[in-house]
Design a protein around this motif. Structure first.
Motif, PDB file in Angstrom:
ATOM      1  N   ASP A  66      15.903  41.514  60.112  1.00  0.00           N
ATOM      2  CA  ASP A  66      15.291  42.298  59.766  1.00  0.00           C
ATOM      3  C   ASP A  66      16.293  43.290  58.960  1.00  0.00           C
ATOM      4  O   ASP A  66      15.490  44.812  58.887  1.00  0.00           O
ATOM      5  CB  ASP A  66      14.958  42.899  61.568  1.00  0.00           C
ATOM      6  N   SER A  93      14.900  43.848  55.922  1.00  0.00           N
ATOM      7  CA  SER A  93      13.655  44.729  55.084  1.00  0.00           C
ATOM      8  C   SER A  93      13.892  46.015  55.783  1.00  0.00           C
ATOM      9  O   SER A  93      12.924  46.299  55.068  1.00  0.00           O
ATOM     10  CB  SER A  93      12.934  44.021  56.951  1.00  0.00           C
ATOM     11  N   GLY A  94      14.917  46.389  56.694  1.00  0.00           N
ATOM     12  CA  GLY A  94      14.734  47.512  56.985  1.00  0.00           C
ATOM     13  C   GLY A  94      15.463  48.287  55.642  1.00  0.00           C
ATOM     14  O   GLY A  94      15.400  49.678  55.413  1.00  0.00           O
ATOM     15  N   PRO A 141      14.350  41.387  50.518  1.00  0.00           N
ATOM     16  CA  PRO A 141      14.179  40.528  50.677  1.00  0.00           C
ATOM     17  C   PRO A 141      14.869  39.282  51.701  1.00  0.00           C
ATOM     18  O   PRO A 141      16.363  39.624  51.133  1.00  0.00           O
ATOM     19  CB  PRO A 141      13.515  39.196  49.612  1.00  0.00           C
TER      20      PRO A 141
END
Lengths: 340, 344, 327
Positions: free
Chosen positions: C198, C201-202, C206
């Motif tokens: 995560d 993603s932030g 990838p």
């Protein structure tokens, strides 16, 4: 060819010359290009006070505006230095060192020793120091002692444009990490500076005025206060001061200081840093230890008070060591000597 | 007794290599937790007071409980009470299987599954007669439908409470069984792909030159993944009694080439040599002598030339909740409205 | 050796195993020697996590750089740092990688692209961004890998570096070695969003999670990421879920772990066993081939310990050398 240029222009010139000479020199910093990715001019600012203005036009992507992430980009400069580049990173204000100090003192300063002499970290961290800009407690400090305390770092703080240029070129060519302190209130100060490239070796103080009665040691902006004081002393009291501009704080030129004190027998140290564990205490202690016999009076220190830098101009003016304070300190060494 | 519903939410689905080799998205843990909370709200709206969840260590439950507590503080929350199955947490697909088995044994009315095809496969294998409702949070999903989870919660609650009869609310599904040397069956809900690459590596399939055979339970040209290859050739519905089998080859040598979306954002030319319908119930022996077997897009098994592989399409393997049918029935029968007596 | 279904040559398979075995034996031996009281200071052992370092480093050459952690022995060995010199360093001897001046937490060999183990958590991430930047300026196609644990993943330096790498599209791979414990504190407790993917993603990069105990899973995922970064495809994050067989440091009683956790992991999640079984089952090598490597490695570690113990201590004058290149 020599012309009169400002401290700021001298810094810019040194960077330009070294980037031209050596392709491994790159620059990283917040707003050093000043407008990257913005809709207006790409290099609108050229540094928050315009010190690096024009370099982007000449050297393009070798100047990198960074995110506001001092740990990341100061660390990246250090990592790139360990991998053979010669980065010049700009820490906009020395006060910001709090958010990236680990990269400087646990990483850059220690690589060579910790790795058994196998590493070289030729990084320069240019940073603005000093009070007088009405910028208050977090943009005005003289934190030089934080760095001189640490083995592995070199610490430079020039007082004029000529020294700034020669010392910065030396810093970029130097193979160790260098903290290069630029006093923001000196940026517009002009003096004669050669157009061509030259270096000033580290560890060589500059005797900016010669005298036989008292030694005044300083660096950075307060060199000028010391000189003003020396003029007053000469005119009013016919006291002739040796004024020493340390220029480089680590390494430091003890020989010049000791030689002068042995001649004058009196020492006044002027330091814009806070008084405890400062350049002032360091010089005073060293002289006391190594030239005790030559001293005719107790060494005196003229420093900022042990407070943060205040905002209000009336208070800030009281914070910064003045020429009058230097004159008074010299007076104490003479009075003491007479009393003895 | 008010109905109880199980929730199996896999906190780690959708973090595989398709983020690098394709353009798969990554649903963040807080978003997953939010999906759980939306489901719970839907369940509560239909009278479900008890939810039992799979424990996990991915932070999902913690986030969901925090979100519910925050809503409760604001006084606008209505959620079922949540308990967790007592079981060791390994952080692998085994957790989903163990939880599904335990929920089935404790007679929950339905199990809601959050995850991709892999999580649904694990639950389907163990849920027995308990129906499942799927919420897609994985990457390469062909099995679970994409839908607002609040509505999935509604439909599940309506079925679990008996308000909507099973004949209306449930539909049967096919699956594919794979056996090596007559061993225990591994299942796939959508597709079984045989590739010549004889190692599992990072599990996902993307080296198209290794694709050899493909077996699908259903094939929808609107979906991505290996089944998309079949879907683009001959669509097969989830409710049709057959599947499809295809022999694949490198695109450079195959008589037919399909531009197939084998992963999100990854469109590759796939060579097809031949295909035919796969009848239910008959074990099929593949031609490939050695390689690995991907179940629903993940390399799970390897086999060599001395081993016998058989593949079989099974009908009526497990039930899923037909959310569209349930909601239509509920609306038509007025299950979700009541008269305001104050206005009479 | 005719049947090799793996995406590595037979030689590379054996090389990978030798690396993992060397790390394991190195650490197991340090565990024993530390208990005898012969080794000064802090030692943090990597045993259990070998597949992670090895699966990644198989894709690298000396032009690629890594920044390691306090738990750095495995990274050093996998990156090609001399085992004799490492052992001598840990014993504080003059023949050590850092001439006895760095110790376990600061082993480095810049000629091998090993930019140092690091006693400061998360400090390697900015440094490796710099290494990657240097590679870009030089055009040498080098990639930088920074390792950090699930604990250090919460350091601002790591997050700042992820943003910098993403903003500048640097060839950097952020590798989270998630062993579940930040020293003694669990991931679940200390990390608000337990998924490190995560975080990626932030920053718009990838992120992939793999079983870090499975060499082949790490190898394939890392290979794709590294190739992508090398080609200019930008940074990525690889989360390797691993098990730490020993404590945070030597002397740690590990009472914060569940009862039987270490035994379970050694029995069921040992990356060396998993590797060996898979390669043997595929017929790509025999048990005998592995046993030969085991013997060779055992004698290498023996020799390293003996020579480290017999090596001279640094001379007193070394205290004052190598602070600066010139001062």
């Amino acid at each position: 060819m020599t012309r009169k240029i400002s401290f700021k222009t001298a810094i810019n010139e040194a960077l330009d010359l070294e980037m031209t000479r050596d392709p491994s020199v790159i620059m990283l910093g917040e707003d050093i290009v000043g407008g990257c990715g913005a809709p207006g001019e790409a290099d609108a600012w050229g540094g928050v006070l315009g010190v690096t203005k024009g370099l982007y036009a000449k050297h393009g992507n070798r100047l990198l505006d960074t995110p506001l992430s001092e740990s990341a980009y100061i660390g990246a400069a250090i990592g790139a230095a360990a991998c053979g580049m010669r980065p010049v990173a700009e820490l906009m204000f020395i006060d910001f060192v709090g958010v990236c100090f680990d990269q400087i003192f646990n990483q850059a300063a220690k690589f060579r020793y910790m790795f058994g002499g196998k590493a070289r970290t030729p990084v320069v961290i240019r940073t603005m120091v000093g009070a007088g800009f009405r910028a208050a407690a977090q943009h005005s400090q003289m934190l030089t002692p934080l760095f001189t305390q640490l083995p592995g770092l070199k610490v430079i703080c020039p007082s004029n444009a000529y020294d700034a240029k020669g010392l910065l070129i030396q810093a970029i060519r130097d193979d160790d990490p260098v903290i290069f302190c630029e006093h923001k209130n000196l940026y517009s100060a002009e003096c004669d500076v050669p157009a061509e490239s030259y270096t000033i070796p580290f560890g060589e103080a500059n005797v900016v005025r010669e005298g036989k009665d008292v030694t005044i040691v300083s660096y950075g902006l307060t060199v000028h206060r010391a000189l003003d004081a020396a003029t007053t002393l000469a005119q009013k009291d016919r006291i002739e001061a040796d004024v020493i501009d340390l220029r480089t704080l680590s390494p430091i030129d003890w020989d010049t200081v000791l030689e002068s004190v042995e001649k004058t027998g009196r020492l006044v140290v002027v330091d814009e840093a806070n008084p405890r564990c400062s350049i002032a205490t360091d010089v005073a202690a060293y002289v006391a230890q190594h030239a005790f016999g030559a001293l005719k009076a107790a060494p005196q220190m003229v420093t900022a008070p042990h407070t943060p830098v205040p905002f209000s101009p009336s208070l800030e003016d009281l914070y910064i060591p003045t020429a009058d304070a230097v004159v008074a300190a010299v007076g104490k060494t003479i009075a003491r000597a007479k009393a003895a | 007794m008010p109905p109880k519903v199980g929730v199996i939410a896999n906190p780690i689905s959708g973090r595989d290599i398709r983020r690098v080799i394709a353009k798969a998205n990554s649903l963040q843990i807080a978003d997953r937790a939010n999906i759980v909370v939306r489901l719970l709200a839907g369940l509560a709206a239909c009278g479900v007071e008890d939810v039992v969840m799979m424990p996990e260590r991915g932070g999902l439950a913690g986030h969901a409980l925090r979100q519910m507590a925050q809503s409760a503080v604001r006084g606008n929350a209505r959620f079922p009470s949540v308990s967790f199955i007592e079981m060791p947490v390994t952080g692998t697909a085994a957790d989903s299987r163990i939880a599904a088995k335990a929920m089935s044994a404790m007679d929950v009315g339905a199990i809601i599954v959050l995850g991709g095809d892999g999580t649904h496969r694990a639950v389907a294998a163990e849920c027995g007669a308990t129906p499942i409702a799927g919420v897609s949070t994985g990457t390469n999903n062909a099995f679970p439908e994409i839908r607002e989870p609040t509505i999935t919660g509604y439909a599940t609650g309506l079925v679990a409470s008996g308000a909507v009869p099973k004949e209306i609310g449930l539909k049967p599904n096919k699956w594919l069984e794979v056996r090596i040397d007559g061993g225990p069956a591994e299942i796939a809900l959508v597709d079984v792909a045989l590739v010549s690459q004889q190692n599992l590596g990072a599990r996902a399939l993307w080296r198209t030159e290794t694709f050899r055979e493909l077996y699908v339970a259903f094939a929808d040209p609107q979906l991505i993944g290996m089944s998309a290859i079949a879907g683009l050739i001959e669509p097969v519905g989830r409710d049709e009694r057959h599947g499809l089998m295809l022999r694949l080859a490198p695109a450079s040598v195959a008589p037919l080439v399909v531009q197939a979306p084998i992963a999100p954002g990854l469109v590759e030319p796939i060579g097809v040599e031949q295909w035919r319908r796969l009848p239910a119930g008959q074990p099929i022996a593949p031609d490939l002598a050695a390689g690995s077997i991907a179940l629903d897009g993940e390399r799970e098994l390897t086999f060599h030339s001395r081993q016998n592989v058989s593949i079989r399409l099974v009908e009526n393997a497990f039930d899923t909740i037909d959310v569209a049918a349930v909601m239509r029935f509920a609306a038509t029968k007025g299950l979700l409205r009541e008269r305001n007596k104050a206005c009479v | 050796m005719s049947n090799n279904p793996f995406p590595l040559s037979s030689e590379d398979l054996m090389r990978a195993y030798r690396t993992m075995r060397t790390i394991r034996d190195f650490e197991e031996r340090l565990h024993v020697e530390f208990a005898k009281g012969d080794i000064p200071g802090f030692v943090h052992l990597y045993a259990g996590e070998e597949a992670c370092a090895t699966g990644i480093m198989m894709h690298l050459t000396d032009i690629d750089r890594i920044a390691s952690t306090h738990r750095g022995h495995g990274h050093c060995i996998a990156k090609g740092v001399d085992v004799h010199e490492m052992m001598a360093e840990i014993y504080g001897k003059a023949t050590g990688s850092c001439r006895g001046k760095g110790g376990s937490m600061h082993i480095a060999d810049l000629s091998k692209g090993m930019m140092g183990a690091n006693g400061i958590l998360g400090a390697g991430a900015p440094l490796i961004c710099g290494a990657a930047l240097a590679s870009r300026f030089r055009g040498d196609r080098g990639v930088g890998i920074t390792f950090f644990g699930d604990g250090a993943a919460n350091q601002g330096t790591v997050l700042e570096s992820m943003n910098l790498a993403a903003a500048w599209n640097l060839p950097v791979i952020f590798v989270v070695e998630n062993n579940g414990y930040a020293e003694s504190t669990s991931v679940e407790y200390a990390t608000a969003v337990d998924s490190y993917v995560d975080r990626a993603s932030g920053f718009g990069m990838p992120g992939v999670t793999v079983d870090g105990m499975d060499f082949f899973a790490v190898h394939e995922a890392a290979g794709e990421m590294i190739a992508r970064a090398r080609d200019g495809g930008g940074p990525a994050l690889l989360e390797c879920n691993v098990a730490r067989f020993f404590g945070h440091f030597e002397g740690d009683a590990q009472t914060y772990k569940a009862k039987g956790e270490n035994d379970y992991n050694r029995e069921n999640r040992d990356c060396l066993k998993i590797f060996r079984d898979r390669v043997c089952d595929a017929g790509a090598a025999t048990r005998h081939d592995f046993a030969l490597i085991d013997l060779e490695v055992a004698s290498l570690i023996d020799a390293a310990v003996i020579s480290a113990k017999n090596a001279a201590l640094p001379q007193a004058r070394e205290l004052l050398t190598d602070v600066y290149v010139a001062y």
